[in-house]
Design an enzyme around this catalytic site. Structure first.
Site, PDB file in Angstrom:
ATOM      1  N   CYS A  18       0.883  -1.160   0.000  1.00 22.82           N
ATOM      2  CA  CYS A  18       0.000   0.000   0.000  1.00 22.82           C
ATOM      3  C   CYS A  18       0.918   1.205   0.000  1.00 22.82           C
ATOM      4  CB  CYS A  18      -0.917   0.044   1.220  1.00 22.82           C
ATOM      5  SG  CYS A  18      -1.876   1.586   1.238  1.00 22.82           S
ATOM      6  N   CYS A  76      -0.467   4.125   2.556  1.00 21.34           N
ATOM      7  CA  CYS A  76      -0.375   4.000   4.023  1.00 21.34           C
ATOM      8  C   CYS A  76      -0.141   2.534   4.375  1.00 21.34           C
ATOM      9  CB  CYS A  76      -1.619   4.567   4.694  1.00 21.34           C
ATOM     10  SG  CYS A  76      -3.167   4.116   3.908  1.00 21.34           S
ATOM     11  N   SER A  77      -1.168   1.839   4.792  1.00 21.74           N
ATOM     12  CA  SER A  77      -0.944   0.455   5.209  1.00 21.74           C
ATOM     13  C   SER A  77      -2.194  -0.388   4.990  1.00 21.74           C
ATOM     14  CB  SER A  77      -0.545   0.415   6.684  1.00 21.74           C
ATOM     15  OG  SER A  77      -1.558   1.045   7.449  1.00 21.74           O
ATOM     16  N   CYS A  78      -2.964  -0.113   3.940  1.00 26.01           N
ATOM     17  CA  CYS A  78      -4.181  -0.882   3.678  1.00 26.01           C
ATOM     18  C   CYS A  78      -3.795  -2.356   3.517  1.00 26.01           C
ATOM     19  CB  CYS A  78      -4.869  -0.374   2.422  1.00 26.01           C
ATOM     20  SG  CYS A  78      -5.410   1.345   2.619  1.00 26.01           S
TER      21      CYS A  78
HETATM   22 FE    FE Z   1      -3.207   2.158   2.981  1.00 25.41          FE
END
Ligand code: FE
Length: 206
Positions: free
Chosen positions: A106, A109-111
């Site tokens: 991602c 961000c951190s999906c």
């Molecule tokens: Fe994300």
């Protein structure tokens, strides 16, 4: 620095600290209950975790019809095994083969697909992984110990809040006689993100 126009490279240097501060504030204001928060974190880190994804992969390996449903409508196929919910809407499963390797990142961000993989590991959320997985994905894989042959096509999938990817790793040789439980035990989180392959240790061989 490259990546995409939705990158957030000016993120705070210590997100953990910021999260802690936010949590303290929310608790102090009475907006969240710390005990409830602990239960939630524990659930995603340890109970749900990557074992759900491992069961999905094992089922896909052992049941070709399930695999087809998984590749064509991941949400429904994952729900068949009872998994779903928060941070797992609109899943897409991408299949590794002898000639195609898939890698998930991602860049924003951190999906990450929580219902099948649990909470994302620290490296998945790190700025170097998020940018380099796009710029130099083969280099990133080498650092994880995965040396991809030049002939193998590498596909990088950028997750978003709306779309979460899960890699269906290749079923390793020598696992013909294994049942779903034994197969699931072989499947690692890293393989389902695409930074590793699944190998069979001698002790695993049935
Ligand atoms: Fe994300």
């Amino acid at each position: 620095m490259t990546t995409t126009d939705h990158d957030h490279q000016d993120a705070p240097s210590d997100p953990a600290l910021r999260v802690k501060a936010l949590e303290s504030l929310l608790v102090a204001k009475g907006l969240v209950d710390r005990a409830a928060l602990e239960v939630l974190i524990d659930t995603y880190e340890h109970k749900i975790g990557p074992r759900n994804g491992a069961r999905v992969v094992a089922r896909a390996w052992s049941d070709p019809a399930y695999k087809q449903r998984l590749l064509s409508n991941a949400d429904a196929a994952i729900a068949e095994l009872g998994y779903g919910g928060m941070q797992g809407e609109h899943m897409v499963v991408v299949e590794n083969t002898a000639t195609i390797h898939n890698l998930v990142v991602c860049t924003l961000c951190s999906c990450y697909p929580w219902p099948v993989l649990g909470l994302p590991p620290v490296w998945y959320k790190s700025a170097p992984y998020r940018s380099r997985a796009v710029i130099d994905p083969r280099g990133v894989l080498r650092e994880f110990g995965l040396h991809l042959a030049d002939a193998v096509e590498l596909r990088v999938w950028d997750s978003t809040a709306e779309l979460r990817y899960l890699v269906l790793p290749e079923r390793p040789a020598g696992t013909q006689s294994m049942d779903d439980t034994e197969l699931a035990a072989l499947v690692t989180r890293d393989a389902m993100v695409g930074v590793a392959r699944i190998t069979v240790q001698h002790g695993d061989r049935a």
